[in-house]
Design an enzyme around this catalytic site. Sequence first.
Site, PDB file in Angstrom:
ATOM      1  N   TYR A  74       0.835  -1.197   0.000  1.00  0.00           N
ATOM      2  CA  TYR A  74       0.000   0.000   0.000  1.00  0.00           C
ATOM      3  C   TYR A  74       0.873   1.251   0.000  1.00  0.00           C
ATOM      4  O   TYR A  74       2.047   1.220   0.325  1.00  0.00           O
ATOM      5  CB  TYR A  74      -0.969   0.007   1.195  1.00  0.00           C
ATOM      6  CG  TYR A  74      -0.333   0.280   2.537  1.00  0.00           C
ATOM      7  CD1 TYR A  74      -0.270   1.585   3.046  1.00  0.00           C
ATOM      8  CD2 TYR A  74       0.210  -0.741   3.293  1.00  0.00           C
ATOM      9  CE1 TYR A  74       0.319   1.835   4.283  1.00  0.00           C
ATOM     10  CE2 TYR A  74       0.785  -0.497   4.521  1.00  0.00           C
ATOM     11  CZ  TYR A  74       0.848   0.798   5.016  1.00  0.00           C
ATOM     12  OH  TYR A  74       1.430   1.052   6.224  1.00  0.00           O
ATOM     13  N   CYS A  75       0.249   2.359  -0.394  1.00  0.00           N
ATOM     14  CA  CYS A  75       0.852   3.685  -0.336  1.00  0.00           C
ATOM     15  C   CYS A  75      -0.270   4.661   0.012  1.00  0.00           C
ATOM     16  O   CYS A  75      -1.276   4.269   0.577  1.00  0.00           O
ATOM     17  CB  CYS A  75       1.554   4.040  -1.652  1.00  0.00           C
ATOM     18  SG  CYS A  75       0.430   4.190  -3.053  1.00  0.00           S
ATOM     19  N   ARG A  76      -0.116   5.900  -0.354  1.00  0.00           N
ATOM     20  CA  ARG A  76      -1.146   6.889  -0.032  1.00  0.00           C
ATOM     21  C   ARG A  76      -2.406   6.667  -0.865  1.00  0.00           C
ATOM     22  O   ARG A  76      -3.514   6.625  -0.345  1.00  0.00           O
ATOM     23  CB  ARG A  76      -0.596   8.306  -0.249  1.00  0.00           C
ATOM     24  CG  ARG A  76      -1.538   9.407   0.256  1.00  0.00           C
ATOM     25  CD  ARG A  76      -0.952  10.785   0.013  1.00  0.00           C
ATOM     26  NE  ARG A  76      -0.833  11.075  -1.406  1.00  0.00           N
ATOM     27  CZ  ARG A  76      -1.824  11.495  -2.182  1.00  0.00           C
ATOM     28  NH1 ARG A  76      -3.023  11.693  -1.689  1.00  0.00           N
ATOM     29  NH2 ARG A  76      -1.612  11.725  -3.457  1.00  0.00           N
TER      30      ARG A  76
END
Length: 111
Positions: A74-76
Site C-alpha cells: 500500500y501507499c497513499r
Amino acid sequence: MFDFFKSTPKAYEDISVGEFHDLMLQKDAVIIDVRTAGEFAGGKLRGARNIDIMSRNFTQQIENLPKEKTYLLYCRSGNRSGQACQIMTEMGFKNVKNMARGIMSWPFETV
C-alpha cells in the site's frame, strides 16, 4: 499492425481495503508500505514494513524477500504501490496484492 491500446494484463491484483484487512490476518502475509519514511512515520498499518519505492535500493531490498509469501502493498493512493507490485511480479513474486485507493481510503486503525 500495432495495437497501442492493448494493455498487458497485470500480474498482481488490486484489492479493496476490506479484502486487504482480511488478508493481513493470514500468517504468511507480509505488509509493505512503499511510501517515504516521513509518510510512514505519520501513520502506518500495524505490522507494516517500510520499503520506499523511491529509494535507490528498492529492488535490492525486495529481491531478498521470500517469493512464496503473500505480499500486501500500500501507499497513499494506490499508485506507487501498484508500481511496486508490478516490479515485484517482474522479479518473480507470484502472490502480490495492491490496496486499491491506498491508505487514504483505510477505515481501520493505523499506528
